[in-house]
Design an enzyme around this catalytic site. Structure first.
Site, mmCIF file in Angstrom:
data_model
loop_
_atom_site.group_PDB
_atom_site.id
_atom_site.type_symbol
_atom_site.label_atom_id
_atom_site.label_comp_id
_atom_site.label_asym_id
_atom_site.label_seq_id
_atom_site.Cartn_x
_atom_site.Cartn_y
_atom_site.Cartn_z
ATOM 1 N N ARG A 34 0.805 -1.230 0.000
ATOM 2 C CA ARG A 34 0.000 0.000 0.000
ATOM 3 C C ARG A 34 0.830 1.268 0.000
ATOM 4 N NH1 ARG A 34 -5.400 -1.234 3.707
ATOM 5 N NH2 ARG A 34 -6.088 -3.045 2.483
ATOM 6 N N ASP A 144 -14.791 9.975 8.711
ATOM 7 C CA ASP A 144 -13.756 8.992 8.396
ATOM 8 C C ASP A 144 -12.414 9.689 8.451
ATOM 9 O OD1 ASP A 144 -14.041 6.000 7.061
ATOM 10 O OD2 ASP A 144 -12.120 6.944 6.604
#
Length: 279
Positions: A34, A144
């Site tokens: 990632r 978030d």
């Protein structure tokens, strides 16, 4: 591009400090995968160089945000774990609607909103149960830590595949079909979007900016990424922003232990706040 054990430990500790996410040793490949795009973006040959960038050469926190966006997991669906929405539709919303002394508005929080499917599912469930209620009566906060997914959530645009879990009647009632360049997509109608307010929030932030307490909090599939001390602190803080008798929804693989004096089970992965003072 490979990551050494020492580099992984450095980044793992940095990620934990800034997000609360606890990464075990077997997540090394995931971190490598990632974050490799971020290294290529900056033309960096080693993960240790990327760590230096984060710690010493990111005064505005822009790379920190990009790193968080890259490392977080954003799996979500409309009406995921449907028993939570049935509980709201069959028990919570009717009781609220029939209560002459109810506090207005009904406040709900989607604490890990991702791309917005959960928050819009909450909004649809509330509107179906209380069709005469509008944005003055229903307030949904959706937060978030990932700015990329929040941007997509606020747009309210989804592919037909993403919207496949929405019952056809609700899809027609609350979404518009995309035309021309947006063929194959749907977009939430203004009525639905008016009930949901998207904001960035790191759950480690202390204090949280919210001033009012909530009737319902969805904090699902979040605790699984945190270690025990972070989980315990989060439970305490969630209890502090729930109204007495408010409900906390957790993910199906998450459980609450040692909080019986504050929360009581109300269903599968559903907990009701007793309203007792937290010490």
């Amino acid at each position: 591009m490979t990551i050494s054990d020492a580099e992984f430990r450095q980044l793992r500790e940095f990620i934990h400090a800034h997000t609360g996410i606890a990464l075990s040793e077997h997540k090394k490949a995931l971190v490598c995968s990632r974050l490799s795009k971020r290294l290529r973006h900056h033309g960096l040959p080693r993960y240790s160089d990327y760590y230096v960038l984060l710690v010493e050469n990111d005064p505005e926190g822009m790379e920190l945000m990009a790193m968080i966006n890259a490392i977080t997991t954003n799996k979500t669906d409309f009406f995921r774990e449907p028993h939570h929405f049935r509980f709201l539709a069959e028990q919570v919303f009717p009781a609220y609607k029939q209560n002459p002394h109810r506090e207005r508005p009904l406040r709900m929080w989607s604490a890990a909103a991702s791309t917005g499917e959960e928050a819009y599912s909450l909004a649809m469930t509330a509107r179906e149960a209380m069709p005469s209620f509008n944005e003055q009566d229903i307030r949904i906060l959706a937060t978030d830590i990932d700015t990329d997914v929040l941007s997509r959530a606020a747009s309210g645009i989804y592919t037909r595949a993403q919207a496949s879990q929405i019952p056809e009647a609700l899809l027609r009632r609350y979404f518009l079909k995309g035309q021309d360049g947006h063929a194959g997509e749907v977009m939430a109608k203004p009525l639905l979007k008016s009930l949901v307010h998207f904001h960035w929030l790191n759950l480690l932030e202390d204090p949280w900016p919210m001033q009012e307490k909530f009737d319902v909090i969805f904090c699902r599939n979040v605790l699984i990424y945190f270690d025990k001390p972070t989980q315990q602190k989060l439970f305490q803080r969630l209890a502090g922003v729930l109204r007495k008798d408010g409900y906390l929804m957790l993910g199906h693989s998450e459980a609450m232990h040692g909080w019986d004096n504050i929360f009581k089970p109300a269903g599968y992965s559903i907990y009701q706040c007793r309203g007792k003072k937290i010490t």
